[in-house]
Enzyme design. Sequence first.
Site, PDB file in Angstrom:
ATOM      1  N   THR A  15      85.829  68.542 -25.186  1.00 16.46           N
ATOM      2  CA  THR A  15      86.864  68.444 -25.989  1.00 16.46           C
ATOM      3  C   THR A  15      88.165  68.106 -24.366  1.00 16.46           C
ATOM      4  O   THR A  15      88.831  67.376 -24.957  1.00 16.46           O
ATOM      5  CB  THR A  15      87.419  69.936 -25.570  1.00 16.46           C
ATOM      6  OG1 THR A  15      86.593  71.149 -26.706  1.00 16.46           O
ATOM      7  CG2 THR A  15      88.615  70.248 -26.406  1.00 16.46           C
ATOM      8  N   ASP A  59      79.751  64.774 -28.510  1.00 16.85           N
ATOM      9  CA  ASP A  59      80.613  66.315 -28.361  1.00 16.85           C
ATOM     10  C   ASP A  59      78.939  67.402 -27.768  1.00 16.85           C
ATOM     11  O   ASP A  59      77.907  66.552 -27.622  1.00 16.85           O
ATOM     12  CB  ASP A  59      80.330  66.589 -29.525  1.00 16.85           C
ATOM     13  CG  ASP A  59      80.526  67.716 -29.388  1.00 16.85           C
ATOM     14  OD1 ASP A  59      81.663  68.856 -30.333  1.00 16.85           O
ATOM     15  OD2 ASP A  59      80.075  68.940 -28.619  1.00 16.85           O
ATOM     16  N   SER A  60      78.999  68.090 -26.813  1.00 20.31           N
ATOM     17  CA  SER A  60      78.028  68.505 -25.878  1.00 20.31           C
ATOM     18  C   SER A  60      77.278  68.988 -26.879  1.00 20.31           C
ATOM     19  O   SER A  60      76.026  69.525 -26.385  1.00 20.31           O
ATOM     20  CB  SER A  60      77.954  69.506 -24.685  1.00 20.31           C
ATOM     21  OG  SER A  60      78.546  70.830 -25.527  1.00 20.31           O
ATOM     22  N   SER A  61      77.899  69.676 -28.381  1.00 18.17           N
ATOM     23  CA  SER A  61      76.421  69.594 -29.001  1.00 18.17           C
ATOM     24  C   SER A  61      75.477  68.719 -29.204  1.00 18.17           C
ATOM     25  O   SER A  61      74.099  68.648 -30.125  1.00 18.17           O
ATOM     26  CB  SER A  61      77.204  70.496 -30.453  1.00 18.17           C
ATOM     27  OG  SER A  61      78.107  70.918 -29.630  1.00 18.17           O
ATOM     28  N   ASP A  92      80.168  73.513 -24.819  1.00 23.03           N
ATOM     29  CA  ASP A  92      79.526  74.314 -25.749  1.00 23.03           C
ATOM     30  C   ASP A  92      78.067  74.432 -25.058  1.00 23.03           C
ATOM     31  O   ASP A  92      77.055  75.821 -25.378  1.00 23.03           O
ATOM     32  CB  ASP A  92      79.276  73.887 -27.111  1.00 23.03           C
ATOM     33  CG  ASP A  92      80.569  74.146 -27.713  1.00 23.03           C
ATOM     34  OD1 ASP A  92      81.520  74.895 -27.518  1.00 23.03           O
ATOM     35  OD2 ASP A  92      81.020  73.209 -28.842  1.00 23.03           O
ATOM     36  N   THR A 167      76.729  81.621 -18.447  1.00 17.68           N
ATOM     37  CA  THR A 167      76.580  81.264 -20.346  1.00 17.68           C
ATOM     38  C   THR A 167      77.474  81.475 -20.589  1.00 17.68           C
ATOM     39  O   THR A 167      79.129  81.785 -20.270  1.00 17.68           O
ATOM     40  CB  THR A 167      75.672  82.741 -20.620  1.00 17.68           C
ATOM     41  OG1 THR A 167      74.913  82.927 -19.716  1.00 17.68           O
ATOM     42  CG2 THR A 167      76.318  82.856 -21.918  1.00 17.68           C
ATOM     43  N   THR A 278      66.246  89.448 -21.480  1.00 18.28           N
ATOM     44  CA  THR A 278      67.355  89.883 -22.018  1.00 18.28           C
ATOM     45  C   THR A 278      68.227  89.231 -23.318  1.00 18.28           C
ATOM     46  O   THR A 278      68.898  88.669 -22.635  1.00 18.28           O
ATOM     47  CB  THR A 278      67.861  91.018 -21.577  1.00 18.28           C
ATOM     48  OG1 THR A 278      68.446  91.919 -22.779  1.00 18.28           O
ATOM     49  CG2 THR A 278      68.757  90.438 -20.671  1.00 18.28           C
ATOM     50  N   GLN A 279      68.835  89.875 -24.246  1.00 17.31           N
ATOM     51  CA  GLN A 279      69.575  89.745 -25.011  1.00 17.31           C
ATOM     52  C   GLN A 279      71.441  90.251 -24.368  1.00 17.31           C
ATOM     53  O   GLN A 279      71.967  89.321 -25.433  1.00 17.31           O
ATOM     54  CB  GLN A 279      69.432  90.038 -26.381  1.00 17.31           C
ATOM     55  CG  GLN A 279      68.256  89.543 -26.979  1.00 17.31           C
ATOM     56  CD  GLN A 279      67.979  90.314 -29.225  1.00 17.31           C
ATOM     57  OE1 GLN A 279      68.733  90.679 -29.318  1.00 17.31           O
ATOM     58  NE2 GLN A 279      67.051  90.078 -28.778  1.00 17.31           N
ATOM     59  N   CYS A 280      70.727  90.682 -24.052  1.00 14.04           N
ATOM     60  CA  CYS A 280      72.165  91.449 -22.977  1.00 14.04           C
ATOM     61  C   CYS A 280      72.932  89.765 -21.968  1.00 14.04           C
ATOM     62  O   CYS A 280      71.819  89.526 -21.567  1.00 14.04           O
ATOM     63  CB  CYS A 280      72.266  93.005 -22.071  1.00 14.04           C
ATOM     64  SG  CYS A 280      71.645  93.523 -22.632  1.00 14.04           S
TER      65      CYS A 280
HETATM   66  N1  ASP Z   1      82.680  70.956 -28.598  1.00 13.33           N
HETATM   67  C1  ASP Z   1      82.927  70.713 -27.344  1.00 13.33           C
HETATM   68  C2  ASP Z   1      81.896  70.173 -27.096  1.00 13.33           C
HETATM   69  O1  ASP Z   1      80.642  71.190 -26.603  1.00 13.33           O
HETATM   70  C3  ASP Z   1      83.518  72.372 -27.137  1.00 13.33           C
HETATM   71  C4  ASP Z   1      84.072  71.759 -25.813  1.00 13.33           C
HETATM   72  O2  ASP Z   1      83.728  70.862 -25.177  1.00 13.33           O
HETATM   73  O3  ASP Z   1      84.783  72.970 -25.300  1.00 13.33           O
HETATM   74  O4  ASP Z   1      81.630  69.589 -26.441  1.00 13.33           O
END
Ligand code: ASP
Length: 344
Positions: A15, A59-61, A92, A167, A278-280
Amino acid sequence: MNRKPNILLFYTGGTIGMMRSSQTGSLKPFNFDKLLRKIPEIKLLDCSVETISLHPPIDSSNMCPQHWIAIAEIIESNYGKFDGFVVLHGSDTMSYTSSALSFMFENLGKPIVFTGSQLPIGDLRTDAKENLITAIQIAGLQKNGEAVIQEVCLYFEYRLYRANRTTKINAEQFQAFASLNYPPLAESGVHLKVFEESLLKRDKSKPLNVHKELDTRVGLLKIFPGIRPDFIKHFLSTPQLKGLVLETFGSGNAPSDDWFVDILERHIKSGLIIVNVTQCSGGSVAMGQYETSERLKQIGLISGNDITTESALAKMMLLLPKYKNAKDFKINFEKAVCGDISEN
Ligand code: ASP
């Protein structure tokens, strides 16, 4: 050091450098050099900054282990030339990438600071400027001729964290990250306070060693009430699966039904490595504390203790090529490689 520190600013996407598409209104990565002109403050910093971009920025996804290796290679090939590194990355998957880099850079003697933002740098209310400027300042901190911070960390919203303890916890607020099992390394207020007692201490006699072999034949499974035997069987029958990070309830608990434990046991016997996390977001796995985790311990699950899921996955990918047998893997996974896990 009398000269100004040299910082390499590496834009990978996210972003922070995005622009809104006029047709759809959605955000997509943009030419960062143009955007950098919006922050003339960088020139006022007491360090020299060189920039470099991933081509194309993403985008980091869309980040995957090949990108982690590409980022590591850029830093490795510039290691001698710069005093610190700032990696601009989407929030992300920032915790995954930065955790992976922390395991890749053994005996790191310089800071690698990841940062990004929730709003693009061109936005009026952006959080990008503060994150970017302070991250550069942190990367340039020196004491007695050496870097104050000698580890991979993540700076966001006035706090510097050990990267492999973070996280992403919020997609809306500027405070997007948490490190619930390890205190911040620094805080930015009127003064920039570094908590030296929390920093990683490096053995200076050892040279930098960059590990770039990762085994991605791993899986991540979050259990849930009502999880069905056929679902787990199907998941675990993934061809070539070498390691599994199992996200369990609370302090490492899971259904005590025979079918559940039996499936896991069968796969462990045929060579699958399973790490219990753990999920926590905070706290740790303590197998044996409840009856519902006692059998998991008996059948050979490895305790992830207080490691994050992101770190567990990255650590698994990096340790699998090194430790082929389950016993060695367990011993080394349970040890802290770079402050990633508390040792009992
Ligand atoms: N979708 C964006 C990414 O991870 C979100 C961000 O940068 O905050 O690339």
